[in-house]
Structures are given as structure tokens and as C-alpha cells.
Scaffold this active site. Structure first.
Site, mmCIF file in Angstrom:
data_model
loop_
_atom_site.group_PDB
_atom_site.id
_atom_site.type_symbol
_atom_site.label_atom_id
_atom_site.label_comp_id
_atom_site.label_asym_id
_atom_site.label_seq_id
_atom_site.Cartn_x
_atom_site.Cartn_y
_atom_site.Cartn_z
ATOM 1 N N GLY A 254 0.751 -1.249 0.000
ATOM 2 C CA GLY A 254 0.000 0.000 0.000
ATOM 3 C C GLY A 254 0.777 1.293 0.000
ATOM 4 O O GLY A 254 0.175 2.365 -0.124
ATOM 5 N N GLU A 296 3.686 -6.832 1.624
ATOM 6 C CA GLU A 296 3.317 -7.190 0.250
ATOM 7 C C GLU A 296 3.340 -5.984 -0.680
ATOM 8 O O GLU A 296 2.311 -5.602 -1.243
ATOM 9 C CB GLU A 296 1.905 -7.781 0.239
ATOM 10 C CG GLU A 296 1.793 -9.082 0.981
ATOM 11 C CD GLU A 296 0.351 -9.502 1.195
ATOM 12 O OE1 GLU A 296 0.129 -10.686 1.432
ATOM 13 O OE2 GLU A 296 -0.544 -8.623 1.104
ATOM 14 N N PRO A 297 4.485 -5.367 -0.827
ATOM 15 C CA PRO A 297 4.525 -4.191 -1.693
ATOM 16 C C PRO A 297 4.383 -4.539 -3.165
ATOM 17 O O PRO A 297 4.995 -5.496 -3.644
ATOM 18 C CB PRO A 297 5.921 -3.611 -1.413
ATOM 19 C CG PRO A 297 6.734 -4.777 -0.963
ATOM 20 C CD PRO A 297 5.790 -5.722 -0.269
ATOM 21 N N GLY A 298 3.550 -3.813 -3.853
ATOM 22 C CA GLY A 298 3.433 -3.976 -5.296
ATOM 23 C C GLY A 298 3.927 -2.713 -5.957
ATOM 24 O O GLY A 298 5.048 -2.622 -6.452
ATOM 25 N N ARG A 299 3.085 -1.694 -5.877
ATOM 26 C CA ARG A 299 3.371 -0.424 -6.555
ATOM 27 C C ARG A 299 4.739 0.152 -6.171
ATOM 28 O O ARG A 299 5.498 0.593 -7.043
ATOM 29 C CB ARG A 299 2.267 0.570 -6.159
ATOM 30 C CG ARG A 299 2.205 1.794 -7.015
ATOM 31 C CD ARG A 299 1.236 2.831 -6.403
ATOM 32 N NE ARG A 299 -0.042 2.306 -6.014
ATOM 33 C CZ ARG A 299 -1.132 2.292 -6.791
ATOM 34 N NH1 ARG A 299 -1.087 2.779 -8.007
ATOM 35 N NH2 ARG A 299 -2.280 1.798 -6.338
ATOM 36 N N ARG A 336 -5.808 2.972 -16.018
ATOM 37 C CA ARG A 336 -5.920 3.620 -14.708
ATOM 38 C C ARG A 336 -6.692 4.943 -14.762
ATOM 39 O O ARG A 336 -7.401 5.283 -13.830
ATOM 40 C CB ARG A 336 -4.541 3.815 -14.079
ATOM 41 C CG ARG A 336 -3.805 2.483 -13.871
ATOM 42 C CD ARG A 336 -2.555 2.612 -13.010
ATOM 43 N NE ARG A 336 -2.896 2.934 -11.642
ATOM 44 C CZ ARG A 336 -2.739 4.110 -11.086
ATOM 45 N NH1 ARG A 336 -2.221 5.094 -11.778
ATOM 46 N NH2 ARG A 336 -3.112 4.318 -9.848
ATOM 47 N N TYR A 340 -10.022 4.941 -12.613
ATOM 48 C CA TYR A 340 -9.958 5.719 -11.362
ATOM 49 C C TYR A 340 -9.786 7.214 -11.576
ATOM 50 O O TYR A 340 -9.665 7.954 -10.601
ATOM 51 C CB TYR A 340 -8.756 5.277 -10.504
ATOM 52 C CG TYR A 340 -8.447 3.803 -10.521
ATOM 53 C CD1 TYR A 340 -9.350 2.873 -9.983
ATOM 54 C CD2 TYR A 340 -7.257 3.328 -11.045
ATOM 55 C CE1 TYR A 340 -9.052 1.527 -9.994
ATOM 56 C CE2 TYR A 340 -6.956 1.980 -11.054
ATOM 57 C CZ TYR A 340 -7.859 1.078 -10.537
ATOM 58 O OH TYR A 340 -7.558 -0.258 -10.550
ATOM 59 N N CYS A 367 -12.485 2.938 -28.217
ATOM 60 C CA CYS A 367 -13.727 3.603 -28.590
ATOM 61 C C CYS A 367 -14.578 3.975 -27.394
ATOM 62 O O CYS A 367 -15.714 3.504 -27.256
ATOM 63 C CB CYS A 367 -14.492 2.705 -29.550
ATOM 64 S SG CYS A 367 -13.509 2.315 -30.976
ATOM 65 N N TYR A 396 0.414 -1.929 -12.281
ATOM 66 C CA TYR A 396 -1.001 -1.918 -12.678
ATOM 67 C C TYR A 396 -1.219 -1.344 -14.077
ATOM 68 O O TYR A 396 -2.211 -0.688 -14.355
ATOM 69 C CB TYR A 396 -1.850 -1.161 -11.636
ATOM 70 C CG TYR A 396 -1.683 -1.728 -10.247
ATOM 71 C CD1 TYR A 396 -2.152 -2.993 -9.933
ATOM 72 C CD2 TYR A 396 -1.014 -1.012 -9.250
ATOM 73 C CE1 TYR A 396 -1.978 -3.533 -8.663
ATOM 74 C CE2 TYR A 396 -0.831 -1.544 -7.982
ATOM 75 C CZ TYR A 396 -1.316 -2.810 -7.695
ATOM 76 O OH TYR A 396 -1.134 -3.332 -6.443
HETATM 77 N N1 LLP Z 1 -1.644 -7.029 -0.766
HETATM 78 C C1 LLP Z 1 -2.954 -7.086 -1.022
HETATM 79 C C2 LLP Z 1 -3.778 -8.031 -0.274
HETATM 80 C C3 LLP Z 1 -3.517 -6.236 -1.976
HETATM 81 O O1 LLP Z 1 -4.814 -6.282 -2.209
HETATM 82 C C4 LLP Z 1 -2.702 -5.331 -2.689
HETATM 83 C C5 LLP Z 1 -3.254 -4.441 -3.717
HETATM 84 C C6 LLP Z 1 -1.322 -5.327 -2.400
HETATM 85 C C7 LLP Z 1 -0.830 -6.175 -1.431
HETATM 86 C C8 LLP Z 1 -0.365 -4.413 -3.121
HETATM 87 O O2 LLP Z 1 -0.659 -3.081 -2.890
HETATM 88 P P1 LLP Z 1 0.344 -1.934 -3.424
HETATM 89 O O3 LLP Z 1 1.635 -2.043 -2.644
HETATM 90 O O4 LLP Z 1 0.568 -2.169 -4.855
HETATM 91 O O5 LLP Z 1 -0.384 -0.666 -3.154
HETATM 92 N N2 LLP Z 1 -5.218 -1.287 -9.715
HETATM 93 C C9 LLP Z 1 -5.077 -0.282 -8.676
HETATM 94 C C10 LLP Z 1 -4.438 -0.835 -7.432
HETATM 95 C C11 LLP Z 1 -5.145 -2.038 -6.858
HETATM 96 C C12 LLP Z 1 -4.497 -2.546 -5.600
HETATM 97 C C13 LLP Z 1 -5.122 -3.825 -5.167
HETATM 98 N N3 LLP Z 1 -4.478 -4.465 -4.064
HETATM 99 C C14 LLP Z 1 -4.304 0.896 -9.250
HETATM 100 O O6 LLP Z 1 -3.924 0.868 -10.414
HETATM 101 O O7 LLP Z 1 -4.089 1.880 -8.560
#
Ligand code: LLP
Length: 437
Positions: A254, A296-299, A336, A340, A367, A396
Site C-alpha cells: 500500500g 506485500e509491496p506492489g506499486r 488507470r 480511477y 472507442c 497496474y
Molecule cells: N496485498 C494485497 C492483499 C492487496 O490487495 C494489494 C493491492 C497489495 C498487497 C499491493 O498493494 P500496493 O503495494 O501495490 O499498493 N489497480 C489499482 C491498485 C489495486 C491494488 C489492489 N491491491 C491501481 O492501479 O491503482
């Protein structure tokens, strides 16, 4: 001269030709060689971001603590090879992500299976692969995992996804920590306690601890510290009421990244450190044995390692209204804005040294009126055939790409040591009809 809203990072530069470079590689040359739209990932930046989590976490927490890259942000085989090489784990939420990771040789023992509606087939696949753990979302799933593990004669590790009841200030689609959420079970309703008790009594599963994820694109540290407070208090309550000490605490992902100049800067190192220090203090204060900690970092791992390149197809000026710069991609490769209203920063890669003194709408090709890259974006004066670079698109974008309008999905190239290599090839028109009978 650069416009003062420039978001260039230290892995970006402008070369003598006035072209944007990423990791020393000319983006205009990349667009020519590999075509557009093109996702470009800087491997060194990606590794640096992974290491930021891994180093800080290993400094504060017991062995076995580690970041798990959230596959949903970016998933293809090469990413798992890099993550494995950096010694980090991954979370997956589907058979597809699990299959991708396993097929890249990623160890099942570092895979955590998430999701709020796992199918029986997915549970079987995870159990058979010998994954580290399922993050259990609900009662039904707990029983399904127990059944499948029993059929396979194994005891399956599980974490329980607990909803801490936190409302971080982010956008609705990614706000997941509130009680009224489709994810997890809430402390406030008493259901978290019930599922914990039940997990401890359920055969074939071993409860190793708890998980929470409060949302995504969160700029302040405060909501994460609140989550630590709530989760450690919950762990202490469970210890007192059920005599169970959690071995693992997973704090989810997050942490935000800035996309436009108005966004606050994020000191990722400091943010991770604050969370780690706070958790350490809380465990001490509550006399909790220090759990293994997962995040659990993604972004915050993949976003700023990526950019997307497009080619300008036409420019439409509507007198009295606005200027549209139409590119050869859009919501198929970056949904995105359409989903959003998310903002991004762009520049004309072949005129990167010129001032960004026009305000335009960058229109995608799909379209739908809202299929834009963004509105009111500062840009150099764009012309047909120019290369547009959209920054901070590592997260994403590719992972949410679609074939809407039967547009083939774009390629991903990885940059390393001044060279590019294709990590995901561009889809062809043959690929587009590959499943049609
Ligand atoms: N763990 C869980 C359980 C999650 O649901 C998520 C993201 C993460 C980790 C990773 O979160 P991050 O570090 O990436 O913020 N498509 C959207 C974002 C959806 C996030 C969903 N869950 C966007 O483009 O902003």
C-alpha cells in the site's frame, strides 16, 4: 529548459539529442526498435526497490521475515526470476499468477496465495505445488483448504486476513481495510475472533498468524502505524483469550508512489523503517514475541521502474475547447485513468529538453470517450510521429492490460547495463485470434 512540473527520476536523463533516456538507454531508439506502445522497465531500479524492503526488514525482524512482491502489480516470468534472485517472496491471487511464478522456477516455498474468492481448483493447485501459505479470506475457504489438504495428506499453513477497520485516505477502488469490505473478516464484528478460534480447531491446517492490508496508494505513514497498533493488540488479545501466539504478521502493501508533481514525495526507506520500528516497539510493549514479518509491496517496488512509450498518431485542436494528442495505446495498456481518473505525467521523449508549455489531453485509441491517458497534462509541443513517454507506469499497467477492441497487448522490455531485452513479446494479430474456433 525543463518545465517545473518535471517528474524525472535519477535513472532518467536527457541526452545530447534531447531524447529522454532511462538507465542510460535512449527511449526514442527503443520505440523505433521495438515499436509502440512499449512498456520499458529498468531492472536496476526494480532491484533497488526490492532491496529497500529486504534490507530494512532483515535488519529489524527475525529470520524468515521478507517482502512478498504483490504479483497483481506486475506479473511475468522475468519479474519472478529477479525477485528470487533478490531473495524476496511473492504473493499470487490466481492460478495464472501462480503458474507464471512456478514456470519461472520461483520456489513454491516463497509463494503466498491471496484472493477473496479462490476456487477449489486454485486451492488444489496451491496445495499440490507446496506453496508456503494461503492467506485465508473467509470461513468457507478455510474449510475448503482443510478438505483439500486432507485429501493430499498434508498440513497446510494458513494466515487469516483480518480487517482492522481502518479508512486510509485513498480512492474507493483500493480502500480495503474498512469493516464493510469484501476482503477478510473484521475484528469489530467479532468474526475475526471466531475464524481464529475455528482455524485453531480445523484439521489439516496450521494457523501461522495474521494478515491485514489497509489499501493502496497511501501517502502517510499514520494509517500503517494504526494498522500495526490494531494488529498487535489483536495478537495480544488472542494470546490472552486463546493462548495462541502468532508466529507471522503480514502487513500487506500500500505505500504510495508520486505520479504527478502535486503528489507528495515518498521516502520509501523512512516509511519502511518507521513501520518496522513501530512494530518492534509495540511487540515489546505488549510482551509479544517478535513475529516473522511479511509485507506485500506492489506499486512501491515496480511503479517507478517503468515507463510506457507511445507514438503520436494525430493532433486535434477543438477551437475554444482543447487539444487532443492521440496515441497508439490507451486503456488497453493503461486503464488507470479510465478506471480511477488516475493522473500520470508525460513528456515528448524526442523533445525532452524543450519546455512543457502546452496543456493537452492525451487520448487513447479505444472507442470510449474516457479512454484517455489523461487530461490537462503539461507537454512539449507534440507533433505526429513524436514519441510520448508516460512515467511511473510499472505498476497496474501491463498487469491490467486487455485486448479491448482486439488490440494486441504490448511488449515489455527490460533494461540492464545499457542494453534492452524483451521480457514479454508483443502480441500479434495471430495471437488475437488464437482462441477463436
Ligand atoms: N496485498 C494485497 C492483499 C492487496 O490487495 C494489494 C493491492 C497489495 C498487497 C499491493 O498493494 P500496493 O503495494 O501495490 O499498493 N489497480 C489499482 C491498485 C489495486 C491494488 C489492489 N491491491 C491501481 O492501479 O491503482
Amino acid at each position: 529548459m525543463l518545465h517545473d512540473n518535471n517528474m524525472l527520476q535519477d535513472n532518467h536523463a536527457i541526452n545530447a539529442a534531447g531524447h529522454l533516456t532511462v538507465a542510460g538507454v535512449d527511449t526514442v531508439a527503443l520505440a523505433e526498435e521495438y515499436g509502440t506502445p512499449l512498456y520499458v522497465m529498468d531492472e536496476a531500479r526494480l532491484r533497488r526497490n526490492m532491496r529497500r524492503y529486504a534490507d530494512t526488514m532483515s535488519k529489524y525482524f527475525p529470520e524468515g521475515s521478507m517482502p512478498l512482491m504483490a504479483s497483481k502489480a506486475l506479473s511475468f516470468r522475468e519479474i519472478y526470476r529477479i525477485a528470487d534472485d533478490e531473495g524476496i517472496g511473492a504473493d499470487v491471487v490466481s492460478a495464472g499468477e501462480l503458474y507464471t511464478a512456478l514456470s519461472a522456477g520461483f520456489p513454491a516455498s516463497k509463494l503466498y496465495f491471496h484472493g477473496s474468492a479462490k476456487t477449489l481448483a486454485e486451492i488444489r493447485m496451491g496445495v499440490e505445488a507446496g506453496i508456503a501459505c494461503f492467506v485465508v479470506d473467509n470461513f468457507e475457504e478455510l474449510h475448503r483448504i482443510s478438505r483439500v489438504a486432507g485429501e493430499h495428506g498434508v498440513t497446510q499453513n494458513v494466515l487469516l486476513r483480518i480487517t482492522p477497520g481502518i479508512d486510509p485516505h485513498t480512492y474507493e477502488a483500493v480502500n480495503t481495510g474498512r469493516v464493510d469490505s469484501k476482503f477478510g473478516v473484521a475484528i469489530e464484528t467479532g468474526q475475526a475472533f471466531e475464524i481464529t478460534q475455528e482455524a485453531l480447531e480445523t484439521p489439516n491446517v496450521r494457523l501461522i498468524g495474521f494478515h491485514c492490508h489497509i489499501g493502496s496508494q497511501i501517502f502517510e505513514a499514520a494509517p500503517f502505524l494504526d494498522a500495526v497498533d490494531i494488529m498487535t493488540q489483536y495478537m495480544a488479545d488472542i494470546r490472552d483469550r486463546l493462548g495462541y501466539a502468532a508466529e507471522v504478521l503480514n502487513l500487506g502493501g500500500g505505500i504510495a508512489v508520486p505520479y504527478v508533481f502535486r503528489d507528495p514525495e515518498v521516502d520509501l526507506d523512512a516509511c519502511i523503517r518507521d513501520i518496522c520500528e513501530h512494530l518492534t516497539e509495540r511487540c515489546k510493549a505488549l510482551s509479544l514475541p517478535m513475529p516473522k514479518v511479511l509485507m506485500e509491496p506492489g506499486r512501491s517496488i515496480v511503479a517507478d521502474a517503468g515507463i510506457t512509450l507511445y507514438t503520436v498518431q494525430n493532433i486535434k485542436v477543438i477551437p475554444g475547447y482543447k487539444k487532443y494528442v492521440a496515441v497508439d495505446g490507451g486503456m488497453t495498456d493503461n486503464p488507470r485513468y479510465a478506471l480511477y481518473g488516475a493522473e500520470h505525467t508525460a513528456l515528448v521523449a524526442n523533445k525532452a529538453a524543450e519546455p512543457q508549455d502546452e496543456i493537452v489531453t492525451i487520448a487513447g485509441r479505444c472507442c470510449e470517450s474516457d479512454a484517455l491517458i489523461g487530461e490537462n497534462m503539461a507537454l512539449q509541443k507534440a507533433e505526429v510521429d513524436d514519441t510520448i513517454a508516460v512515467l511511473v507506469t510499472g505498476a497496474y499497467n501491463y498487469s491490467m492490460a486487455s485486448n479491448y477492441n482486439r488490440v494486441p497487448r504490448s511488449a515489455v522490455v527490460m533494461l540492464k547495463d545499457g542494453k534492452a531485452r524483451v521480457a514479454v513479446r508483443r502480441e500479434t494479430l495471430e495471437d488475437v485470434i488464437a482462441y477463436d474456433l
